[in-house]
Design an enzyme around this catalytic site. Sequence first.
Site, mmCIF file in Angstrom:
data_model
loop_
_atom_site.group_PDB
_atom_site.id
_atom_site.type_symbol
_atom_site.label_atom_id
_atom_site.label_comp_id
_atom_site.label_asym_id
_atom_site.label_seq_id
_atom_site.Cartn_x
_atom_site.Cartn_y
_atom_site.Cartn_z
ATOM 1 C CG PHE A 132 -2.045 1.347 1.040
ATOM 2 C CD1 PHE A 132 -2.971 1.274 0.671
ATOM 3 C CD2 PHE A 132 -1.408 2.731 2.222
ATOM 4 C CE1 PHE A 132 -3.974 2.445 0.527
ATOM 5 C CE2 PHE A 132 -1.608 3.488 2.199
ATOM 6 C CZ PHE A 132 -3.139 3.598 1.346
ATOM 7 C CG ASP A 216 5.266 4.018 2.136
ATOM 8 O OD1 ASP A 216 5.614 4.575 2.901
ATOM 9 O OD2 ASP A 216 4.296 3.927 1.820
ATOM 10 C CE LYS A 245 -0.590 5.973 8.087
ATOM 11 N NZ LYS A 245 -0.117 4.887 6.201
#
Length: 386
Positions: A132, A216, A245
């Site tokens: 993702f 990532d 995040k």
Amino acid sequence: MSLAELQRIEAERVIGSYARQPVEFVRGEGTLLWDAEGNEYLDFLCGISVTSLGHCHPAIVAAVREQAGRLMHTSNLFYTEPAMRLAERLSAGSLGGKVFFCNSGTEANEAALKLARKARRGGDIVVVEGAFHGRTYGSLSATPQEAKQAPFAPLVPGFRAVAPEPDALRAAVDERTAAVLLEPIQGESGVHVLSDELLMSAREACDEHGASLIFDEIQTGMGRTGTLWAYQRSGVVPDAMTVAKALGGGVPIGALITGKRLADVFAPGDHGSTFAGGPLVAAAALKALELTDDPALLARVEQLGVELRESLAALPHVVEVRGRGLMLACRLDVSAPEVAARALREQRLVLNATGPDTLRLLPPLTISDEQAREGMARLEEALAGG
Ligand SMILES: *Cc1c(COP(=O)(O)O)cnc(C)c1O
């Protein structure tokens, strides 16, 4: 406004792209959240690994307040100190190259994809099944999940997904490959740890063919797995990585961080963002990074992670525990969405289901032993209630 009123407005006026739980949170402090009726919750999700230092950490609140009263935005046409200091700290503490700021995880990946293609003058991007990387077109094209991609075809061309196996990955990389993009631990698909062997074969394949290896670390970074960045444990150093995040301690900021080789690929005009690296979010991120890059905190994340894995494995209906540090998931032999809903409603424990059989736990890195024990006790109740 009552919850029913909020739900009415949502139904009438908010585009229905989220499936929300029926709770309105009004306040947070550390590991605790309170709803509009004054009920207290234990937060084992941190807004999906965003408030990793706990809600309203006093030092982050102070940094935001101070900066908000001084200067909030000027654009990247000028200099501001927080962004430059943050870039210096992010780069020096990781890959040693340069930093591009943005406002979210998916934007960090868009920047990385553009950078990798410019460096190679085109080329394919190799990703791993189950990955993702975000919701915008480049990142979505790098997210090989039928349900997320299919309604939005056609996607960006030139993406290839391979099984998370060293041989498959090696076979997919050649001189036309611009980059291999992967999460060291796949988060949204249910906390699947990619093996060191896979990371090493990705590194070797990229070196052999001149492709860029991009990690990532949007979910795995900022101390979540017990080291500041997940790559540090594997010993495999990427050419670039993306973070977001928890980077802002609760405010929206993302970044692409390069190593030396990719540091000067972008020239003025190649990429940009109006909001990116603004003084308000950069001041918050600088404080969050300072608080997170603390050997004692990171050692505690590691140790507590080991303890929680043991506790989880001993719970009823848990058939497998995955993860590292405080990025954890368990596979259940009952419905995970139902357990998560029961935990929220009956036990006032916040966590989430990443799929029909997988519960994910992302508690704050600052959680106390007592709160961790209490969370496990509440989860046990929620599991028993089914
Ligand atoms: C959350 C996440 C993203 C997307 O970040 P947004 O800020 O939601 O755009 C990308 N990659 C990973 C690994 C993530 O966990």
